[in-house]
Motif scaffolding. Structure first.
Motif, PDB file in Angstrom:
ATOM      1  N   TRP A  13     -13.740 -50.728  44.316  1.00  0.00           N
ATOM      2  CA  TRP A  13     -13.318 -49.370  43.984  1.00  0.00           C
ATOM      3  C   TRP A  13     -11.816 -49.198  44.216  1.00  0.00           C
ATOM      4  N   ALA A  14     -11.293 -49.806  45.278  1.00  0.00           N
ATOM      5  CA  ALA A  14      -9.848 -49.733  45.530  1.00  0.00           C
ATOM      6  C   ALA A  14      -9.067 -50.344  44.366  1.00  0.00           C
ATOM      7  N   LEU A  15      -9.553 -51.465  43.835  1.00  0.00           N
ATOM      8  CA  LEU A  15      -8.865 -52.099  42.710  1.00  0.00           C
ATOM      9  C   LEU A  15      -8.966 -51.248  41.444  1.00  0.00           C
ATOM     10  N   VAL A  16     -10.146 -50.710  41.168  1.00  0.00           N
ATOM     11  CA  VAL A  16     -10.340 -49.900  39.963  1.00  0.00           C
ATOM     12  C   VAL A  16      -9.461 -48.654  40.001  1.00  0.00           C
ATOM     13  N   THR A  17      -9.425 -47.973  41.131  1.00  0.00           N
ATOM     14  CA  THR A  17      -8.614 -46.749  41.216  1.00  0.00           C
ATOM     15  C   THR A  17      -7.124 -47.071  41.147  1.00  0.00           C
ATOM     16  N   TYR A  18      -6.731 -48.221  41.671  1.00  0.00           N
ATOM     17  CA  TYR A  18      -5.322 -48.627  41.585  1.00  0.00           C
ATOM     18  C   TYR A  18      -4.922 -48.865  40.127  1.00  0.00           C
ATOM     19  N   LEU A  19      -5.717 -49.662  39.400  1.00  0.00           N
ATOM     20  CA  LEU A  19      -5.348 -50.035  38.037  1.00  0.00           C
ATOM     21  C   LEU A  19      -5.470 -48.874  37.061  1.00  0.00           C
ATOM     22  N   THR A  20      -6.344 -47.907  37.346  1.00  0.00           N
ATOM     23  CA  THR A  20      -6.515 -46.780  36.429  1.00  0.00           C
ATOM     24  C   THR A  20      -5.661 -45.573  36.810  1.00  0.00           C
ATOM     25  N   ALA A  21      -4.859 -45.674  37.848  1.00  0.00           N
ATOM     26  CA  ALA A  21      -3.925 -44.598  38.184  1.00  0.00           C
ATOM     27  C   ALA A  21      -2.838 -44.512  37.117  1.00  0.00           C
ATOM     28  N   ALA A  22      -2.287 -43.327  36.919  1.00  0.00           N
ATOM     29  CA  ALA A  22      -1.310 -43.105  35.850  1.00  0.00           C
ATOM     30  C   ALA A  22      -0.105 -44.036  35.981  1.00  0.00           C
ATOM     31  N   GLU A  23       0.389 -44.235  37.196  1.00  0.00           N
ATOM     32  CA  GLU A  23       1.577 -45.075  37.383  1.00  0.00           C
ATOM     33  C   GLU A  23       1.321 -46.498  36.913  1.00  0.00           C
ATOM     34  N   GLN A  24       0.147 -47.035  37.261  1.00  0.00           N
ATOM     35  CA  GLN A  24      -0.158 -48.405  36.863  1.00  0.00           C
ATOM     36  C   GLN A  24      -0.487 -48.507  35.372  1.00  0.00           C
ATOM     37  N   GLY A  66     -25.527 -38.274  31.764  1.00  0.00           N
ATOM     38  CA  GLY A  66     -24.910 -37.361  32.721  1.00  0.00           C
ATOM     39  C   GLY A  66     -24.187 -38.025  33.872  1.00  0.00           C
ATOM     40  N   ARG A  67     -23.992 -39.335  33.827  1.00  0.00           N
ATOM     41  CA  ARG A  67     -23.320 -40.044  34.923  1.00  0.00           C
ATOM     42  C   ARG A  67     -22.162 -40.861  34.374  1.00  0.00           C
ATOM     43  N   THR A  68     -21.155 -41.080  35.226  1.00  0.00           N
ATOM     44  CA  THR A  68     -19.986 -41.870  34.853  1.00  0.00           C
ATOM     45  C   THR A  68     -20.162 -43.293  35.359  1.00  0.00           C
ATOM     46  N   TRP A  69     -19.948 -44.270  34.449  1.00  0.00           N
ATOM     47  CA  TRP A  69     -20.228 -45.668  34.780  1.00  0.00           C
ATOM     48  C   TRP A  69     -18.986 -46.552  34.761  1.00  0.00           C
ATOM     49  N   ALA A  70     -17.888 -46.065  34.248  1.00  0.00           N
ATOM     50  CA  ALA A  70     -16.662 -46.856  34.193  1.00  0.00           C
ATOM     51  C   ALA A  70     -15.490 -45.893  34.064  1.00  0.00           C
ATOM     52  N   LEU A  71     -14.301 -46.363  34.407  1.00  0.00           N
ATOM     53  CA  LEU A  71     -13.090 -45.547  34.284  1.00  0.00           C
ATOM     54  C   LEU A  71     -12.206 -46.120  33.185  1.00  0.00           C
ATOM     55  N   PRO A  72     -11.704 -45.260  32.280  1.00  0.00           N
ATOM     56  CA  PRO A  72     -10.841 -45.754  31.203  1.00  0.00           C
ATOM     57  C   PRO A  72      -9.589 -46.431  31.751  1.00  0.00           C
ATOM     58  N   TRP A  73      -9.299 -47.594  31.210  1.00  0.00           N
ATOM     59  CA  TRP A  73      -8.130 -48.372  31.623  1.00  0.00           C
ATOM     60  C   TRP A  73      -7.023 -48.220  30.573  1.00  0.00           C
ATOM     61  N   LEU A 124     -20.429 -44.193  39.289  1.00  0.00           N
ATOM     62  CA  LEU A 124     -19.215 -43.908  40.055  1.00  0.00           C
ATOM     63  C   LEU A 124     -19.114 -42.468  40.524  1.00  0.00           C
ATOM     64  N   ASP A 125     -20.118 -41.644  40.239  1.00  0.00           N
ATOM     65  CA  ASP A 125     -19.994 -40.209  40.492  1.00  0.00           C
ATOM     66  C   ASP A 125     -19.761 -39.879  41.962  1.00  0.00           C
ATOM     67  N   GLU A 126     -20.465 -40.540  42.866  1.00  0.00           N
ATOM     68  CA  GLU A 126     -20.277 -40.237  44.286  1.00  0.00           C
ATOM     69  C   GLU A 126     -18.864 -40.565  44.730  1.00  0.00           C
ATOM     70  N   ARG A 127     -18.317 -41.640  44.218  1.00  0.00           N
ATOM     71  CA  ARG A 127     -16.950 -42.009  44.590  1.00  0.00           C
ATOM     72  C   ARG A 127     -15.928 -41.065  43.955  1.00  0.00           C
ATOM     73  N   LEU A 128     -16.224 -40.574  42.765  1.00  0.00           N
ATOM     74  CA  LEU A 128     -15.299 -39.656  42.101  1.00  0.00           C
ATOM     75  C   LEU A 128     -15.274 -38.291  42.755  1.00  0.00           C
ATOM     76  N   GLY A 129     -16.386 -37.903  43.392  1.00  0.00           N
ATOM     77  CA  GLY A 129     -16.446 -36.613  44.057  1.00  0.00           C
ATOM     78  C   GLY A 129     -16.752 -35.478  43.098  1.00  0.00           C
ATOM     79  N   ALA A 130     -16.729 -34.275  43.615  1.00  0.00           N
ATOM     80  CA  ALA A 130     -17.143 -33.108  42.827  1.00  0.00           C
ATOM     81  C   ALA A 130     -16.030 -32.533  41.958  1.00  0.00           C
ATOM     82  N   THR A 131     -14.771 -32.893  42.231  1.00  0.00           N
ATOM     83  CA  THR A 131     -13.661 -32.334  41.470  1.00  0.00           C
ATOM     84  C   THR A 131     -13.508 -33.075  40.152  1.00  0.00           C
ATOM     85  N   PRO A 132     -13.586 -32.394  39.009  1.00  0.00           N
ATOM     86  CA  PRO A 132     -13.469 -33.081  37.714  1.00  0.00           C
ATOM     87  C   PRO A 132     -12.105 -33.736  37.553  1.00  0.00           C
TER      88      PRO A 132
END
Length: 431
Positions: free
Chosen positions: A315-326, A129-136, A105-113
Protein backbone atom coordinates in the motif's frame (compact mmCIF):
# COMPACT_ATOMS: atom_id res chain seq x y z
CA UNK A 1 37.05 -4.72 34.06
CA UNK A 2 36.65 -8.47 34.37
CA UNK A 3 36.83 -10.78 31.39
CA UNK A 4 33.13 -11.63 31.81
CA UNK A 5 32.06 -7.98 31.76
CA UNK A 6 34.28 -7.30 28.71
CA UNK A 7 32.62 -10.19 26.87
CA UNK A 8 29.15 -8.89 27.76
CA UNK A 9 29.99 -5.37 26.56
CA UNK A 10 31.55 -6.74 23.37
CA UNK A 11 28.49 -8.86 22.65
CA UNK A 12 26.23 -5.87 23.28
CA UNK A 13 28.25 -3.73 20.89
CA UNK A 14 28.12 -6.41 18.21
CA UNK A 15 24.34 -6.73 18.56
CA UNK A 16 23.95 -2.95 18.36
CA UNK A 17 26.07 -2.79 15.19
CA UNK A 18 24.16 -5.72 13.68
CA UNK A 19 20.86 -4.02 14.48
CA UNK A 20 21.99 -0.79 12.82
CA UNK A 21 23.17 -2.71 9.76
CA UNK A 22 19.82 -4.43 9.47
CA UNK A 23 17.95 -1.12 9.71
CA UNK A 24 20.26 0.78 7.37
CA UNK A 25 21.49 -1.77 4.85
CA UNK A 26 19.32 -4.87 4.89
CA UNK A 27 15.66 -4.11 4.17
CA UNK A 28 13.30 -6.45 5.95
CA UNK A 29 10.63 -6.48 3.22
CA UNK A 30 11.20 -7.15 -0.47
CA UNK A 31 8.24 -6.20 -2.64
CA UNK A 32 7.74 -7.86 -6.00
CA UNK A 33 6.30 -5.36 -8.47
CA UNK A 34 5.25 -6.31 -12.01
CA UNK A 35 5.05 -3.42 -14.45
CA UNK A 36 4.27 -3.71 -18.15
CA UNK A 37 6.10 -2.61 -21.26
CA UNK A 38 8.23 0.50 -21.16
CA UNK A 39 6.60 1.53 -17.88
CA UNK A 40 8.46 -1.31 -16.20
CA UNK A 41 11.74 0.29 -17.22
CA UNK A 42 10.82 3.91 -16.54
CA UNK A 43 9.26 3.40 -13.11
CA UNK A 44 12.56 2.17 -11.70
CA UNK A 45 13.85 5.74 -11.85
CA UNK A 46 11.21 6.77 -9.28
CA UNK A 47 11.96 4.02 -6.78
CA UNK A 48 15.23 5.20 -5.15
CA UNK A 49 13.35 8.10 -3.51
CA UNK A 50 10.68 5.68 -2.26
CA UNK A 51 13.29 3.34 -0.78
CA UNK A 52 15.05 6.26 0.93
CA UNK A 53 11.74 7.26 2.50
CA UNK A 54 11.05 3.61 3.41
CA UNK A 55 14.44 2.06 4.23
CA UNK A 56 12.68 -1.06 5.52
CA UNK A 57 11.30 -1.80 2.01
CA UNK A 58 13.10 -2.85 -1.13
CA UNK A 59 11.22 -2.99 -4.43
CA UNK A 60 12.14 -5.55 -7.07
CA UNK A 61 10.61 -4.65 -10.44
CA UNK A 62 9.94 -7.24 -13.12
CA UNK A 63 9.26 -5.81 -16.56
CA UNK A 64 6.56 -7.81 -18.38
CA UNK A 65 5.81 -7.37 -22.12
CA UNK A 66 2.23 -6.18 -22.68
CA UNK A 67 1.66 -9.03 -25.11
CA UNK A 68 2.30 -11.60 -22.36
CA UNK A 69 1.09 -9.70 -19.30
CA UNK A 70 -2.54 -10.86 -19.14
CA UNK A 71 -1.69 -14.55 -19.44
CA UNK A 72 1.25 -14.23 -17.06
CA UNK A 73 -0.95 -12.69 -14.35
CA UNK A 74 -3.52 -15.48 -14.68
CA UNK A 75 -0.79 -18.13 -14.63
CA UNK A 76 0.80 -16.56 -11.55
CA UNK A 77 -2.55 -16.56 -9.75
CA UNK A 78 -3.19 -20.22 -10.53
CA UNK A 79 0.35 -21.10 -9.48
CA UNK A 80 0.22 -19.10 -6.24
CA UNK A 81 3.09 -16.84 -7.31
CA UNK A 82 1.42 -13.44 -7.70
CA UNK A 83 3.59 -10.35 -7.21
CA UNK A 84 2.78 -8.11 -4.26
CA UNK A 85 1.92 -5.13 -6.50
CA UNK A 86 1.14 -5.17 -10.19
CA UNK A 87 0.07 -2.94 -13.04
CA UNK A 88 -3.28 -3.89 -14.52
CA UNK A 89 -5.03 -2.77 -17.67
CA UNK A 90 -8.43 -1.18 -17.06
CA UNK A 91 -10.41 -3.96 -18.73
CA UNK A 92 -8.53 -6.70 -16.83
CA UNK A 93 -9.59 -5.61 -13.36
CA UNK A 94 -13.04 -7.29 -13.37
CA UNK A 95 -11.53 -10.66 -14.29
CA UNK A 96 -8.95 -10.45 -11.50
CA UNK A 97 -11.63 -9.39 -9.03
CA UNK A 98 -13.80 -12.37 -10.00
CA UNK A 99 -10.84 -14.69 -9.43
CA UNK A 100 -10.16 -13.21 -5.99
CA UNK A 101 -6.68 -12.16 -7.09
CA UNK A 102 -6.76 -8.55 -5.80
CA UNK A 103 -7.43 -6.85 -2.49
CA UNK A 104 -10.23 -4.30 -2.07
CA UNK A 105 -8.83 -0.91 -1.09
CA UNK A 106 -11.82 0.81 0.52
CA UNK A 107 -10.71 0.40 4.13
CA UNK A 108 -7.31 1.83 3.32
CA UNK A 109 -8.82 4.71 1.35
CA UNK A 110 -11.06 5.66 4.27
CA UNK A 111 -14.41 7.40 4.23
CA UNK A 112 -13.30 10.64 2.55
CA UNK A 113 -13.90 10.49 -1.23
CA UNK A 114 -10.84 10.94 -3.42
CA UNK A 115 -12.04 13.77 -5.66
CA UNK A 116 -8.69 14.19 -7.43
CA UNK A 117 -9.65 11.73 -10.17
CA UNK A 118 -11.47 11.79 -13.48
CA UNK A 119 -14.89 10.30 -12.65
CA UNK A 120 -15.01 7.97 -15.66
CA UNK A 121 -11.53 6.61 -14.88
CA UNK A 122 -12.34 6.10 -11.19
CA UNK A 123 -15.49 4.21 -12.19
CA UNK A 124 -13.42 1.71 -14.17
CA UNK A 125 -11.81 0.50 -10.94
CA UNK A 126 -15.06 0.26 -8.95
CA UNK A 127 -16.83 -3.09 -9.17
CA UNK A 128 -19.80 -4.09 -7.04
CA UNK A 129 -19.46 -0.83 -5.11
CA UNK A 130 -15.83 -1.40 -4.09
CA UNK A 131 -12.50 0.02 -5.27
CA UNK A 132 -9.94 -2.57 -6.38
CA UNK A 133 -7.11 -0.54 -7.91
CA UNK A 134 -5.84 3.04 -8.08
CA UNK A 135 -5.35 4.79 -11.45
CA UNK A 136 -1.68 5.20 -12.28
CA UNK A 137 -1.94 6.77 -15.71
CA UNK A 138 -4.83 7.28 -18.11
CA UNK A 139 -5.59 7.11 -21.76
CA UNK A 140 -8.59 7.55 -23.98
CA UNK A 141 -9.25 7.85 -27.69
CA UNK A 142 -9.40 11.17 -29.56
CA UNK A 143 -9.10 12.33 -33.17
CA UNK A 144 -5.65 12.80 -34.68
CA UNK A 145 -5.91 14.77 -37.92
CA UNK A 146 -4.01 16.66 -40.56
CA UNK A 147 -5.03 20.24 -39.84
CA UNK A 148 -3.48 21.47 -43.10
CA UNK A 149 -5.53 19.05 -45.20
CA UNK A 150 -8.71 19.78 -43.25
CA UNK A 151 -8.28 23.52 -43.90
CA UNK A 152 -7.59 22.87 -47.58
CA UNK A 153 -10.85 20.91 -47.74
CA UNK A 154 -12.74 23.95 -46.43
CA UNK A 155 -12.82 23.17 -42.71
CA UNK A 156 -10.87 25.72 -40.64
CA UNK A 157 -12.24 24.14 -37.44
CA UNK A 158 -12.54 20.48 -36.48
CA UNK A 159 -16.05 18.94 -36.83
CA UNK A 160 -18.19 19.21 -33.71
CA UNK A 161 -20.88 16.59 -34.31
CA UNK A 162 -21.64 13.50 -36.38
CA UNK A 163 -23.21 15.41 -39.25
CA UNK A 164 -20.27 17.77 -39.60
CA UNK A 165 -17.87 14.84 -39.21
CA UNK A 166 -19.35 12.99 -42.18
CA UNK A 167 -19.40 16.13 -44.33
CA UNK A 168 -15.82 17.01 -43.45
CA UNK A 169 -14.62 13.47 -44.15
CA UNK A 170 -16.47 13.55 -47.49
CA UNK A 171 -14.65 16.74 -48.43
CA UNK A 172 -11.33 15.23 -47.33
CA UNK A 173 -11.96 12.09 -49.39
CA UNK A 174 -12.73 14.08 -52.53
CA UNK A 175 -9.44 15.93 -52.11
CA UNK A 176 -7.46 12.80 -51.24
CA UNK A 177 -6.48 11.91 -54.83
CA UNK A 178 -6.85 8.16 -54.46
CA UNK A 179 -6.54 8.07 -50.69
CA UNK A 180 -9.08 8.03 -47.92
CA UNK A 181 -10.32 10.43 -45.30
CA UNK A 182 -9.99 8.25 -42.18
CA UNK A 183 -8.27 5.07 -41.06
CA UNK A 184 -10.43 2.61 -39.09
CA UNK A 185 -8.58 -0.69 -38.58
CA UNK A 186 -11.01 -3.59 -38.71
CA UNK A 187 -9.58 -5.31 -35.63
CA UNK A 188 -10.34 -2.27 -33.45
CA UNK A 189 -13.44 -2.76 -31.28
CA UNK A 190 -13.12 0.63 -29.60
CA UNK A 191 -14.63 2.76 -32.37
CA UNK A 192 -17.97 0.88 -32.63
CA UNK A 193 -18.21 0.84 -28.83
CA UNK A 194 -17.40 4.55 -28.52
CA UNK A 195 -20.09 5.42 -31.04
CA UNK A 196 -22.57 3.19 -29.21
CA UNK A 197 -21.75 4.82 -25.88
CA UNK A 198 -22.35 8.19 -27.50
CA UNK A 199 -25.85 6.99 -28.40
CA UNK A 200 -26.46 5.92 -24.81
CA UNK A 201 -26.49 2.24 -25.75
CA UNK A 202 -26.49 -0.34 -22.98
CA UNK A 203 -24.20 -2.96 -24.44
CA UNK A 204 -25.48 -5.74 -22.17
CA UNK A 205 -28.94 -6.43 -20.75
CA UNK A 206 -30.04 -7.46 -17.28
CA UNK A 207 -27.20 -7.75 -14.79
CA UNK A 208 -24.78 -7.86 -17.74
CA UNK A 209 -26.26 -11.28 -18.53
CA UNK A 210 -27.24 -10.94 -22.20
CA UNK A 211 -26.02 -9.18 -25.31
CA UNK A 212 -27.93 -6.05 -26.25
CA UNK A 213 -26.41 -5.30 -29.64
CA UNK A 214 -29.70 -5.40 -31.53
CA UNK A 215 -31.00 -2.45 -29.50
CA UNK A 216 -32.06 0.68 -31.36
CA UNK A 217 -29.19 2.70 -29.91
CA UNK A 218 -26.50 0.23 -30.90
CA UNK A 219 -28.07 -0.21 -34.35
CA UNK A 220 -27.91 3.56 -34.92
CA UNK A 221 -24.26 3.70 -33.89
CA UNK A 222 -23.41 0.64 -35.98
CA UNK A 223 -25.09 2.13 -39.05
CA UNK A 224 -23.09 5.34 -38.59
CA UNK A 225 -19.87 3.30 -38.24
CA UNK A 226 -20.61 1.36 -41.44
CA UNK A 227 -21.25 4.65 -43.28
CA UNK A 228 -17.52 5.39 -43.11
CA UNK A 229 -16.94 2.36 -45.31
CA UNK A 230 -19.98 2.45 -47.61
CA UNK A 231 -19.13 6.07 -48.46
CA UNK A 232 -15.52 5.04 -49.16
CA UNK A 233 -14.24 7.34 -46.44
CA UNK A 234 -12.20 4.51 -44.87
CA UNK A 235 -10.37 1.61 -46.55
CA UNK A 236 -12.08 -1.75 -46.02
CA UNK A 237 -8.75 -3.55 -46.10
CA UNK A 238 -7.19 -1.17 -43.60
CA UNK A 239 -4.76 -3.54 -41.95
CA UNK A 240 -3.48 -4.99 -45.21
CA UNK A 241 -3.19 -1.67 -47.02
CA UNK A 242 -1.46 0.32 -44.30
CA UNK A 243 2.24 -0.48 -44.41
CA UNK A 244 3.25 2.19 -41.91
CA UNK A 245 0.73 4.39 -40.10
CA UNK A 246 3.09 7.36 -39.76
CA UNK A 247 4.33 7.28 -43.34
CA UNK A 248 0.81 6.95 -44.74
CA UNK A 249 -0.47 9.74 -42.48
CA UNK A 250 2.39 11.96 -43.63
CA UNK A 251 1.87 10.97 -47.26
CA UNK A 252 -1.84 11.79 -47.18
CA UNK A 253 -3.19 8.27 -47.74
CA UNK A 254 -5.55 9.18 -44.89
CA UNK A 255 -5.96 12.39 -42.92
CA UNK A 256 -7.71 11.28 -39.70
CA UNK A 257 -7.33 8.40 -37.29
CA UNK A 258 -8.57 7.63 -33.80
CA UNK A 259 -5.94 6.80 -31.22
CA UNK A 260 -4.52 7.37 -27.75
CA UNK A 261 -1.86 9.55 -26.11
CA UNK A 262 1.07 7.29 -26.99
CA UNK A 263 0.88 8.69 -30.52
CA UNK A 264 1.67 12.21 -29.34
CA UNK A 265 5.35 11.33 -28.98
CA UNK A 266 5.29 8.96 -31.94
CA UNK A 267 4.06 11.62 -34.37
CA UNK A 268 6.40 14.23 -32.91
CA UNK A 269 9.30 11.89 -33.53
CA UNK A 270 8.31 10.22 -36.78
CA UNK A 271 6.71 12.88 -38.98
CA UNK A 272 9.08 14.98 -41.09
CA UNK A 273 9.96 18.42 -39.80
CA UNK A 274 7.90 20.26 -42.40
CA UNK A 275 4.71 18.53 -41.13
CA UNK A 276 5.21 19.09 -37.42
CA UNK A 277 2.91 22.10 -37.51
CA UNK A 278 0.34 20.35 -39.69
CA UNK A 279 -1.29 17.86 -37.34
CA UNK A 280 -3.53 18.27 -34.33
CA UNK A 281 -5.84 16.42 -31.95
CA UNK A 282 -9.46 16.98 -30.98
CA UNK A 283 -12.04 15.35 -28.72
CA UNK A 284 -14.39 12.87 -30.33
CA UNK A 285 -17.39 14.48 -32.06
CA UNK A 286 -20.72 13.48 -30.54
CA UNK A 287 -24.14 12.91 -32.08
CA UNK A 288 -25.12 16.48 -31.18
CA UNK A 289 -23.14 19.71 -31.09
CA UNK A 290 -22.49 21.38 -27.77
CA UNK A 291 -20.04 19.10 -26.01
CA UNK A 292 -17.59 16.33 -26.95
CA UNK A 293 -18.87 12.84 -27.49
CA UNK A 294 -18.08 10.12 -24.97
CA UNK A 295 -14.90 8.09 -25.40
CA UNK A 296 -13.40 5.01 -23.73
CA UNK A 297 -11.96 5.24 -20.21
CA UNK A 298 -8.60 3.54 -20.39
CA UNK A 299 -5.13 3.43 -18.95
CA UNK A 300 -3.49 1.36 -16.25
CA UNK A 301 -3.91 1.07 -12.51
CA UNK A 302 -1.96 -0.41 -9.62
CA UNK A 303 -3.41 -3.28 -7.60
CA UNK A 304 -2.34 -5.28 -4.56
CA UNK A 305 -2.42 -9.06 -4.68
CA UNK A 306 -4.99 -10.65 -2.39
CA UNK A 307 -2.54 -13.08 -0.82
CA UNK A 308 0.47 -10.85 -0.29
CA UNK A 309 2.07 -11.07 3.18
CA UNK A 310 3.35 -7.50 2.67
CA UNK A 311 0.06 -5.62 2.28
CA UNK A 312 1.14 -2.55 4.27
CA UNK A 313 4.38 -2.17 2.33
CA UNK A 314 2.48 -2.74 -0.92
CA UNK A 315 0.00 0.00 0.00
CA UNK A 316 2.89 2.38 0.73
CA UNK A 317 4.25 1.77 -2.77
CA UNK A 318 0.86 2.15 -4.47
CA UNK A 319 0.06 5.42 -2.70
CA UNK A 320 3.54 6.76 -3.47
CA UNK A 321 3.35 6.01 -7.21
CA UNK A 322 -0.23 7.24 -7.59
CA UNK A 323 0.36 10.54 -5.78
CA UNK A 324 0.10 13.61 -8.02
CA UNK A 325 3.79 14.53 -7.65
CA UNK A 326 4.95 11.10 -8.78
CA UNK A 327 2.39 10.89 -11.59
CA UNK A 328 3.73 14.15 -12.96
CA UNK A 329 7.32 12.89 -12.67
CA UNK A 330 6.27 9.66 -14.40
CA UNK A 331 4.65 11.65 -17.21
CA UNK A 332 7.87 13.57 -17.80
CA UNK A 333 9.78 10.30 -18.04
CA UNK A 334 7.30 8.24 -20.05
CA UNK A 335 4.80 10.57 -21.72
CA UNK A 336 1.93 8.72 -20.01
CA UNK A 337 -0.88 11.04 -18.96
CA UNK A 338 -1.43 11.54 -15.22
CA UNK A 339 -4.58 10.14 -13.66
CA UNK A 340 -4.90 13.06 -11.22
CA UNK A 341 -6.22 16.44 -12.47
CA UNK A 342 -4.02 18.16 -9.89
CA UNK A 343 -0.93 16.76 -11.65
CA UNK A 344 -2.17 18.21 -14.95
CA UNK A 345 -2.57 21.61 -13.29
CA UNK A 346 0.81 21.50 -11.54
CA UNK A 347 2.59 20.58 -14.77
CA UNK A 348 0.53 22.95 -16.95
CA UNK A 349 0.13 20.04 -19.36
CA UNK A 350 -2.92 21.51 -21.08
CA UNK A 351 -0.81 24.45 -22.30
CA UNK A 352 0.02 22.14 -25.22
CA UNK A 353 -3.11 22.16 -27.43
CA UNK A 354 -2.50 18.59 -28.57
CA UNK A 355 -2.45 17.39 -24.99
CA UNK A 356 -5.36 19.68 -24.03
CA UNK A 357 -7.67 17.64 -26.28
CA UNK A 358 -7.07 14.66 -24.01
CA UNK A 359 -7.83 16.68 -20.89
CA UNK A 360 -11.14 17.76 -22.44
CA UNK A 361 -11.94 14.20 -23.51
CA UNK A 362 -11.13 12.78 -20.06
CA UNK A 363 -14.06 14.77 -18.69
CA UNK A 364 -16.26 12.69 -21.04
CA UNK A 365 -15.22 9.05 -20.75
CA UNK A 366 -16.97 5.87 -19.67
CA UNK A 367 -15.61 2.41 -18.97
CA UNK A 368 -16.87 -0.59 -20.94
CA UNK A 369 -18.90 -3.16 -18.96
CA UNK A 370 -16.93 -4.18 -15.87
CA UNK A 371 -17.26 -7.94 -16.12
CA UNK A 372 -14.61 -10.68 -16.48
CA UNK A 373 -15.89 -11.70 -19.91
CA UNK A 374 -15.34 -8.29 -21.52
CA UNK A 375 -12.13 -9.18 -23.38
CA UNK A 376 -13.92 -12.03 -25.19
CA UNK A 377 -16.94 -9.84 -25.92
CA UNK A 378 -14.70 -7.10 -27.34
CA UNK A 379 -13.13 -9.63 -29.71
CA UNK A 380 -16.63 -10.72 -30.80
CA UNK A 381 -17.57 -7.09 -31.54
CA UNK A 382 -14.50 -6.77 -33.77
CA UNK A 383 -15.44 -9.89 -35.69
CA UNK A 384 -19.04 -8.75 -36.18
CA UNK A 385 -17.97 -5.29 -37.35
CA UNK A 386 -15.46 -6.73 -39.82
CA UNK A 387 -18.03 -9.18 -41.22
CA UNK A 388 -20.48 -6.31 -41.85
CA UNK A 389 -17.81 -4.02 -43.32
CA UNK A 390 -16.61 -6.68 -45.74
CA UNK A 391 -20.15 -7.63 -46.74
CA UNK A 392 -19.94 -11.15 -45.36
CA UNK A 393 -23.00 -10.38 -43.18
CA UNK A 394 -25.73 -7.78 -43.45
CA UNK A 395 -25.78 -5.37 -40.49
CA UNK A 396 -28.85 -7.16 -39.08
CA UNK A 397 -27.22 -10.56 -39.48
CA UNK A 398 -23.97 -9.37 -37.90
CA UNK A 399 -25.71 -7.93 -34.84
CA UNK A 400 -27.99 -10.95 -34.39
CA UNK A 401 -24.99 -13.25 -34.57
CA UNK A 402 -23.11 -11.00 -32.16
CA UNK A 403 -25.93 -11.21 -29.63
CA UNK A 404 -25.98 -15.01 -29.92
CA UNK A 405 -22.22 -15.23 -29.45
CA UNK A 406 -22.25 -12.88 -26.46
CA UNK A 407 -25.17 -14.76 -24.90
CA UNK A 408 -23.08 -17.92 -25.12
CA UNK A 409 -20.06 -16.18 -23.58
CA UNK A 410 -22.24 -15.01 -20.68
CA UNK A 411 -23.88 -18.40 -20.01
CA UNK A 412 -21.63 -19.14 -17.04
CA UNK A 413 -22.27 -15.66 -15.63
CA UNK A 414 -26.03 -16.24 -15.76
CA UNK A 415 -25.62 -19.58 -14.00
CA UNK A 416 -23.47 -18.04 -11.25
CA UNK A 417 -25.93 -15.20 -10.75
CA UNK A 418 -28.81 -17.67 -10.44
CA UNK A 419 -26.83 -19.70 -7.90
CA UNK A 420 -26.13 -16.57 -5.90
CA UNK A 421 -29.77 -15.53 -5.99
CA UNK A 422 -30.90 -18.97 -4.88
CA UNK A 423 -28.46 -18.95 -1.98
CA UNK A 424 -29.69 -15.53 -0.87
CA UNK A 425 -33.41 -16.37 -1.11
CA UNK A 426 -35.41 -16.95 2.11
CA UNK A 427 -35.80 -20.63 2.93
CA UNK A 428 -39.30 -20.34 4.43
CA UNK A 429 -38.22 -21.87 7.76
CA UNK A 430 -37.57 -18.56 9.45
CA UNK A 431 -33.84 -18.65 8.90
Amino acid sequence: MTVTRRVVYSLGALLFVAGCARREGAPQTELRFWAMGREGEVVQRLLPAFERAHPEIRVRVQQIPWSAAHEKLLTAFVGGSMPDVFQVGTTWTPELVALGAVQPLDERLGATPDTDQFPGIAAANRIDGRTWALPWYVDTRVLFYRSDRLRAAGWPAVPRDWGEWLRALGDLERAADGGYAILLPLDDWQTPVILAMQQGAELLRGDAEWGNFESAQFRAAFAFYLDFFTRHLAPTGAQGQIANLYQDFAGGFFSVFISGPWNLDELAGRLPAHLQGSWATAPMPGPDAGQPGVSIAGGASLAIAAGTPHADAAWALVTYLTAAEQQLAFHRLSGDLPARPSAWAAGQLADDPRVAAFLTQLQHVEPPPRIPEWERIAAAISRAAEAAVRGDRSPDEALAELDREVDAILAKRRWLLRQGAAAAAPTGDGS
